[in-house]
Design a protein around this motif. Structure first.
Motif, PDB file in Angstrom:
ATOM      1  N   ASN A  77      43.522  52.642  31.431  1.00 29.16           N
ATOM      2  CA  ASN A  77      44.785  52.838  32.147  1.00 29.16           C
ATOM      3  C   ASN A  77      44.586  52.657  33.654  1.00 29.16           C
ATOM      4  O   ASN A  77      45.409  52.010  34.329  1.00 29.16           O
TER       5      ASN A  77
ATOM      6  N   THR B 226      43.865  48.847  34.554  1.00 34.36           N
ATOM      7  CA  THR B 226      45.050  47.990  34.438  1.00 34.36           C
ATOM      8  C   THR B 226      46.093  48.350  35.485  1.00 34.36           C
ATOM      9  O   THR B 226      46.793  47.471  36.005  1.00 34.36           O
ATOM     10  N   ASP B 227      46.203  49.619  35.834  1.00 35.86           N
ATOM     11  CA  ASP B 227      47.122  50.003  36.908  1.00 35.86           C
ATOM     12  C   ASP B 227      46.719  49.348  38.223  1.00 35.86           C
ATOM     13  O   ASP B 227      47.563  48.872  38.990  1.00 35.86           O
TER      14      ASP B 227
ATOM     15  N   GLY C   8      50.820  47.292  36.890  1.00 33.16           N
ATOM     16  CA  GLY C   8      51.753  47.887  35.946  1.00 33.16           C
ATOM     17  C   GLY C   8      52.421  46.932  34.989  1.00 33.16           C
ATOM     18  O   GLY C   8      53.328  47.320  34.254  1.00 33.16           O
ATOM     19  N   GLU C   9      52.007  45.662  34.966  1.00 38.08           N
ATOM     20  CA  GLU C   9      52.639  44.692  34.064  1.00 38.08           C
ATOM     21  C   GLU C   9      52.245  44.947  32.610  1.00 38.08           C
ATOM     22  O   GLU C   9      51.222  45.557  32.316  1.00 38.08           O
ATOM     23  N   LYS C  10      53.084  44.476  31.693  1.00 39.50           N
ATOM     24  CA  LYS C  10      52.774  44.574  30.271  1.00 39.50           C
ATOM     25  C   LYS C  10      51.774  43.490  29.889  1.00 39.50           C
ATOM     26  O   LYS C  10      51.714  42.430  30.515  1.00 39.50           O
TER      27      LYS C  10
ATOM     28  N   HIS D 257      50.411  54.926  26.061  1.00 42.86           N
ATOM     29  CA  HIS D 257      51.086  54.119  27.082  1.00 42.86           C
ATOM     30  C   HIS D 257      51.812  52.941  26.419  1.00 42.86           C
ATOM     31  O   HIS D 257      51.537  51.783  26.730  1.00 42.86           O
TER      32      HIS D 257
ATOM     33  N   LYS E 126      53.189  49.721  28.221  1.00 39.53           N
ATOM     34  CA  LYS E 126      52.305  48.746  28.858  1.00 39.53           C
ATOM     35  C   LYS E 126      51.801  47.680  27.896  1.00 39.53           C
ATOM     36  O   LYS E 126      51.225  46.686  28.326  1.00 39.53           O
TER      37      LYS E 126
ATOM     38  N   CYS F 245      52.491  44.921  24.935  1.00 40.01           N
ATOM     39  CA  CYS F 245      53.520  44.139  24.245  1.00 40.01           C
ATOM     40  C   CYS F 245      53.011  43.569  22.917  1.00 40.01           C
ATOM     41  O   CYS F 245      53.820  43.216  22.058  1.00 40.01           O
TER      42      CYS F 245
END
Length: 304
Positions: A105, A108-109, A114-116, A136, A139, A141
């Motif tokens: 998390n 990737t943040d 913050g994109e998927k 989460h 986040k 898809c």
């Protein structure tokens, strides 16, 4: 690799501490997260992002072939060393699923704004990926699991259960594991030549030299892989979330046996399943062409 050479490789385990020089001499970038420094690689100019989570013992080089092919196919791809592996730090913490989810998390943040993204997890990375999607869901898809650990039907061998014996178990594991894990690290490669297997073991040994590795493995086994309740909760939550999910598994997997796929089909009935006849556990490394083909084909039919 000859037995004696395998023993020599095992004897190199945890003989060094990671230094700045070590990090400069290996490919990758570094980012400071709550549990320490994490090595990563982020490449590609595509509009869609894929994040790769490796498994229990091998660092991110297991994705060498898949990573390159996904970037060439037009995707932006992030891979990183889990805490305790590769050239990421090895803090004295509990290596459970939530620790790895926190690392994922945070990275990737910081790197993906913050994109998927599409999340791919191999082996223990499957637990991490599913748990991340549970915690989460906004986040992720798509979720792709490659020979994932672990279903509640998994019959863990005695060698795995060793680390769960109070007090003495982790100590015994750290004494014995190098002589099992390192020489046998290439056993789950089906198509690799003997030369390629030897090279794989030497690369594996290179990262196993750093102190804290076996402690991280012992905790990861006891607190993540053998924590069936957390794993099953995560898989059930993913199924309920309706996140598109693909599972690929090899029938000759000697680490996470294929019989578990029946239980996963019960828990995640809406997922898509692909079976690789005769494939071993590490098909993502030595059968990357067809793995990439199937992943890209499935992603083309699943919106992100």
């Amino acid at each position: 690799m000859k037995k004696l050479d395998g023993i020599r490789c095992a004897l190199k385990s945890e003989t060094l501490r990671i230094t700045d020089y070590d990090r400069k001499t290996h490919k990758g970038y570094y980012i400071i997260l709550k549990d320490g420094s994490t090595r990563y690689q982020l490449s590609g100019e595509g509009n869609e992002t894929i994040v790769l989570v490796h498994g229990f013992s091998s660092p991110y080089f297991i994705y060498d072939n898949l990573y390159g092919q996904l970037v060439s196919a037009g995707y932006r791809v992030l891979r990183y060393d889990l805490i305790g592996r590769g050239l990421s730090d090895r803090p004295k913490i509990k290596y459970d699923a939530d620790t790895f989810v926190r690392q994922l998390n945070e990275i990737t943040d910081k790197l993906l704004s913050g994109e998927k993204f599409t999340l791919i997890g191999t082996s223990m990375g499957g637990i991490i990926a599913a748990r991340f999607a549970q915690m989460h869901p906004g986040k992720v898809c798509r979720l792709i699991l490659l020979a994932p650990a672990v279903m509640d039907t998994f019959r863990a061998p005695a060698s795995m259960k060793l680390c769960r014996i109070p007090v003495i178990g982790p100590v015994l594991f750290r004494m014995v594991a190098p002589f099992v894990i390192i020489p046998k690290s290439a056993d789950e490669l089906r198509l690799a030549s003997e030369y390629e297997k030897d090279r794989y073991i030497l690369r594996f040994t290179d990262f196993a030299r750093y102190k804290g590795y076996m402690r991280a493995l012992a905790s990861s086994l006891a607190d993540c892989i053998l924590d069936y309740d957390t794993a099953m909760d995560a898989y059930r939550a993913v199924a309920a979330s309706k996140i598109p999910m693909l599972v690929i598994w090899g029938t000759a997997d000697g680490t996470m046996p294929y019989y578990q796929i029946e239980r996963m089909k019960e828990v995640c009935p809406d997922a898509d399943y692909v079976t690789y006849e005769g494939a071993y556990h590490m098909f993502v490394y030595d059968e990357a062409d067809r793995t990439t083909h199937d992943i890209l084909g499935w992603m083309g039919n699943s919106m992100c």
